[in-house]
Write an enzyme that holds these catalytic residues in place. Structure first.
Site, PDB file in Angstrom:
ATOM      1  N   ASP A  57       0.792  -1.238   0.004  1.00  0.00           N
ATOM      2  CA  ASP A  57       0.013  -0.101  -0.003  1.00  0.00           C
ATOM      3  C   ASP A  57       0.929   1.396   0.219  1.00  0.00           C
ATOM      4  O   ASP A  57       2.065   1.184   0.652  1.00  0.00           O
ATOM      5  CB  ASP A  57      -0.909   0.175   1.240  1.00  0.00           C
ATOM      6  CG  ASP A  57      -1.937  -1.154   1.118  1.00  0.00           C
ATOM      7  OD1 ASP A  57      -2.038  -1.792   0.145  1.00  0.00           O
ATOM      8  OD2 ASP A  57      -2.483  -1.375   2.382  1.00  0.00           O
ATOM      9  N   ARG A  58       0.472   2.302  -0.497  1.00  0.00           N
ATOM     10  CA  ARG A  58       1.033   3.700  -0.494  1.00  0.00           C
ATOM     11  C   ARG A  58       1.472   4.121   0.673  1.00  0.00           C
ATOM     12  O   ARG A  58       2.849   4.443   0.845  1.00  0.00           O
ATOM     13  CB  ARG A  58       0.204   4.707  -1.356  1.00  0.00           C
ATOM     14  CG  ARG A  58       1.065   6.062  -1.616  1.00  0.00           C
ATOM     15  CD  ARG A  58       0.060   6.849  -2.418  1.00  0.00           C
ATOM     16  NE  ARG A  58       0.949   8.093  -2.941  1.00  0.00           N
ATOM     17  CZ  ARG A  58       0.491   8.791  -4.054  1.00  0.00           C
ATOM     18  NH1 ARG A  58      -0.825   8.596  -4.398  1.00  0.00           N
ATOM     19  NH2 ARG A  58       1.421   9.789  -4.424  1.00  0.00           N
TER      20      ARG A  58
END
Length: 231
Positions: A63-64
């Site tokens: 995830d970012r």
């Protein structure tokens, strides 16, 4: 932002492992945002003076707001084999998470059923099966504590959308900085304290065991404290 001299953890002719910074995308989104994949291609093109396009395959994503080890393939043969290993569960991924409460028990396995809300980019962990839900399993162990936080070591047994974040929130242990899943406050860098600590696999060409460990985010005193505590 990608810093090749510091962030490339492992590289050979077939693959490369990079220590991603919180906030960076692994792969460009539909809006065309810059991402680690593009930066890495451009770096290899310049470094190796390649006249044409650089091949780089994304093997998996994190995830970012998450930091840590990300694996890319540098050849189509390696990508095909690594994708097969991912499907068969033959690539081990370990995470460290700083959470707001020590789980009870302090070591064990979590099993939930993940329901994804694509519109909200969020997942919910449920205790019982339901329509559209996918089973999610992970093992965890308490590694260290500070006055306010606990460091968990996590071994993913399945790979679901926001799995670690949703499962830890479900048992009352939200990840530091993860406002989306119940954390009390954000982190200064906008990321969350979830780190892809290590990745383990058999080399897709040489068939030798490979393990790559990603250093914790620099400049974060709490990460440094916990890294020292478990040495």
């Amino acid at each position: 932002m990608f810093r090749p001299e510091e962030d490339i953890l492992y590289e050979d002719n077939h693959l490369i492992v990079v220590n991603k910074h919180a906030g960076d995308l692994v792969q460009s989104d539909p809006q065309g945002s810059e991402a680690l994949e593009g930066w890495l291609k451009e770096y290899i093109r310049r470094r190796d003076a390649k006249p044409g396009a650089v091949f780089l395959g994304v093997v998996h994503r994190i995830d970012r707001p998450v930091s840590g080890a990300v694996l890319f393939a540098k050849s189509s043969k390696a990508l095909t084999r690594l994708n097969g290993m991912i499907r068969e569960g033959r690539i081990g991924k370990s995470y460290w998470a700083i959470v707001e409460r020590t789980p009870e028990p302090e070591e064990g396995e979590l099993r939930h059923y993940i329901v994804r809300d694509a519109a909200a980019n969020r997942s919910r962990a449920c205790d019982a099966p339901r329509a559209g839900a996918k089973e999610a399993r992970l093992r965890y162990a308490t590694l260290a504590r500070s006055d306010r936080y606990t460091l968990l070591g996590i071994e993913l047994l399945t790979g679901r959308h926001h799995q670690i974040r949703a499962q830890l929130a479900r048992v009352g242990c939200p990840i530091r900085g993860d406002l989306k899943y119940g954390a009390r406050r954000s982190n200064p860098d906008g990321g969350i304290s979830l780190h892809s600590r290590a990745i383990r696999f058999d080399h897709p060409v040489r068939h030798e065991p490979v393990e790559v460990v990603a250093p914790v985010p620099a400049g974060d005193a709490l990460w440094r404290y916990f890294e020292e505590a478990v040495r």
